[in-house]
Design an enzyme around this catalytic site. Structure first.
Site, PDB file in Angstrom:
ATOM      1  N   ILE A 172      -4.997   1.654  -1.913  1.00  0.00           N
ATOM      2  CA  ILE A 172      -3.866   1.453  -1.070  1.00  0.00           C
ATOM      3  C   ILE A 172      -4.264   0.760   0.381  1.00  0.00           C
ATOM      4  CG2 ILE A 172      -4.142   3.325   1.054  1.00  0.00           C
ATOM      5  CD1 ILE A 172      -2.067   5.221  -0.566  1.00  0.00           C
TER       6      ILE A 172
ATOM      7  N   GLY B 241      -4.154  -2.096   2.422  1.00  0.00           N
ATOM      8  CA  GLY B 241      -4.395  -3.881   2.579  1.00  0.00           C
ATOM      9  C   GLY B 241      -3.005  -3.945   1.588  1.00  0.00           C
ATOM     10  N   HIS B 242      -2.208  -1.999   0.735  1.00  0.00           N
ATOM     11  CA  HIS B 242      -1.409  -2.570   0.726  1.00  0.00           C
ATOM     12  C   HIS B 242      -0.096  -0.998   1.657  1.00  0.00           C
ATOM     13  CE1 HIS B 242       1.963  -1.134  -1.552  1.00  0.00           C
ATOM     14  NE2 HIS B 242       2.016  -2.481  -2.720  1.00  0.00           N
ATOM     15  N   TRP B 243       0.158  -1.107   3.297  1.00  0.00           N
ATOM     16  CA  TRP B 243       0.594  -2.965   3.536  1.00  0.00           C
ATOM     17  C   TRP B 243      -0.409  -2.567   5.462  1.00  0.00           C
ATOM     18  CZ3 TRP B 243       1.745  -6.251   0.004  1.00  0.00           C
ATOM     19  CH2 TRP B 243       2.508  -5.609  -0.745  1.00  0.00           C
TER      20      TRP B 243
ATOM     21  N   VAL C   3       1.147   2.555   2.004  1.00  0.00           N
ATOM     22  CA  VAL C   3       1.711   3.363   0.752  1.00  0.00           C
ATOM     23  C   VAL C   3       1.299   3.768  -0.259  1.00  0.00           C
ATOM     24  CG1 VAL C   3       3.477   3.085   2.399  1.00  0.00           C
ATOM     25  CG2 VAL C   3       3.399   1.933   0.213  1.00  0.00           C
TER      26      VAL C   3
END
Lengths: 184, 129
Positions: free
Chosen positions: A31, A33-35, A40
């Site tokens: 999760i 770095g996303h985002w 998420v």
């Protein structure tokens, strides 16, 4: 990281349907770095969870012994974003099965602070690459099995399949029924 | 018994959903493998969709008699012999096998199956039911 995308099965009726739960937390590496400030769960991993839930159900139909692989998603839709602190419940149902493969419908329901919502719907096809007791896998240049039996039975234990798994007549599923090592 | 147009419409819908192709690509003459890029697992998907759409049961080998194509009594050097052709015609009265007969290489049978053949198969199944 182990490639487990269902944490625990809560219901498992062999040859029919299964429910499994996946929890999402902020410490999950995938999760990061996303985002950035809006983390998420990637939808591709939800698809994997749906496939694992249905795949373990379909594999059982062939005694967990055969080469059952995901052939294609014929339908896959996502609705919202799943955030840390939420859980997903996968509900897989076997639709039609022939000796060459099986079709499953899987839904993913998200639950969290905002309540409950349907997050995803998929229709998945599984193919049986080699069939029968004297499998023709070797002749097709395929491996004899996908999982080492000891790894497979651990996976099934860890995810609770043998705790909740029953056959359609209500009898409990046992590792020995499938020729798997007995650990407990 | 549905009309030919109704059968075509449902077959077309099944192929659009199973293969992700556009409706206008699914013409009666289109070949499933050549024009619509169907792969072997897609045939199973198509079979399940046709079963649902027409409320019929399709057993393995009914649409595509693999058993004949792998039987050494009917196949030699990758080609279906005269007896095999006769057997195929008997099992596939719904398909137009004239093109196949002129060059009966086993792997060409699947490639020549058209949308019209699928409609013919459904008509044949419905008439038998």
């Amino acid at each position: 990281m182990r490639w487990f995308w269902v944490d625990r099965f809560t219901e498992y009726v062999a040859g029919s349907h299964a429910r499994g739960v996946k929890g999402v937390t902020l410490s999950d590496e995938f999760i990061h770095g996303h985002w950035d400030i809006y983390p998420v769960l990637p939808n591709s991993l939800i698809a994997e969870g749906m496939a694992q839930t249905a795949g373990l159900l379909v594999s059982e139909m062939y005694g967990f012994k055969e080469l059952v692989v995901l052939a294609k998603f014929t339908k896959l839709t996502f609705n919202t974003a799943v955030r840390p602190s939420e859980t997903l419940e996968y509900h897989a149902t076997i639709g039609r099965a022939l000796d060459a493969g099986a079709q499953c419908t899987v839904t993913a329901t998200a639950r969290g602070v905002g309540g409950e919502r349907e997050q995803a719907v998929a229709e998945i096809f599984f193919a049986r690459l080699a069939t029968g007791a004297d499998s023709d896998a070797a002749a097709k240049g395929l491996p004899a099995r996908l999982f080492d039996p000891a790894d497979l039975v651990r996976w099934l234990h860890v995810t609770g399949v043998f705790q909740v798994g029953v056959r359609q007549d209500g009898s409990r599923m046992q590792p020995a029924d499938y020729g798997l090592p007995v650990l407990v | 018994m549905p009309t030919k147009e109704e059968i075509f419409a449902k077959v077309q819908e099944a192929l659009v959903d199973a293969l992700g192709v556009e409706e206008d690509e699914v013409t009666p003459e289109a070949t499933l493998q050549g024009d619509l890029d169907a792969e072997s697992i897609d045939f199973l998907d198509i079979v399940f969709r046709l079963e649902k759409a027409f409320n019929i049961k399709i057993e393995r080998g009914e649409l595509f008699p693999e058993d004949i194509l792998t039987d050494t009594a009917y196949v030699a050097d990758g080609k279906v012999n005269a007896e095999g052709i006769a057997k195929l015609k008997e099992r596939m009265p719904f398909a137009n096998l004239s093109a196949f007969e002129s060059d009966p290489q086993v792997q060409k049978l699947g490639k020549q199956l058209t949308v019209q053949d699928m409609c013919g198969f459904v008509e044949y199944k419905l008439a038998k039911a």
